[in-house]
Design an enzyme around this catalytic site. Structure first.
Site, PDB file in Angstrom:
ATOM      1  CG  LEU A   1      -1.800  -1.110   1.373  1.00  0.00           C
ATOM      2  CD1 LEU A   1      -2.539  -0.913   2.681  1.00  0.00           C
ATOM      3  CD2 LEU A   1      -2.948  -0.906   0.241  1.00  0.00           C
ATOM      4  CG  ASP A   2       0.625   4.191  -3.371  1.00  0.00           C
ATOM      5  OD1 ASP A   2       1.604   3.247  -3.362  1.00  0.00           O
ATOM      6  OD2 ASP A   2       0.081   4.689  -3.965  1.00  0.00           O
TER       7      ASP A   2
END
Length: 141
Positions: free
Chosen positions: A37-38
């Site tokens: 996930l960013d």
């Protein structure tokens, strides 16, 4: 310890940072996450511990669903809310027009990852390269 812990990842921490915290809490040296996930993204991040890490490659990370909000009429250098605003313009459209435009984003979509993303190329996250002012070729995925 062997197993899977599903973490509700908060924003402003990397997936690797979450794994490091889990390692510290559980005192388990072998730990890894599925998908990435960013740092600004929030959501479920499965973390595998101990013997479960051998199954990381068997768990698909391609079936993702996103909920997003957006700001019409604004462009940033990072393509998200964390970037520097490059342009702003007045938007004059109806809710129906927005819903119609969004209908094109349902289903399986291939896209070229933006430079400001967590996608890794040659072991380096794209967002890290982008912050250094570098651009590399990316393939649709």
């Amino acid at each position: 310890m062997t197993g899977i812990i599903c973490i509700n990842k908060k924003k402003d921490i990397t997936s690797f940072g979450v794994v490091a915290k889990v390692r510290g809490v559980t005192r388990e040296k072998k730990a890894g996450h599925t998908g990435t996930l960013d740092p600004m993204a929030t959501g479920v991040l499965p973390v595998m511990l101990g013997g479960a890490t051998r199954f990381l490659n068997f768990i698909p990370d391609s079936d993702k669903r996103y909920t997003a909000s957006f700001r019409l009429g604004q462009t940033t250098d990072t393509l998200d809310i964390t970037g520097e605003v490059l342009s702003e313009c007045e938007v004059n459209c109806t809710v129906d027009e927005v819903i119609n435009a969004l209908s094109h984003f349902h289903g399986v979509i291939e896209q070229v990852p933006p430079m400001y993303s967590a996608k890794s190329i040659d072991g380096v996250r794209l967002y890290e390269l982008a912050r250094l002012g570098k651009t590399v070729e990316r393939k649709p995925c």
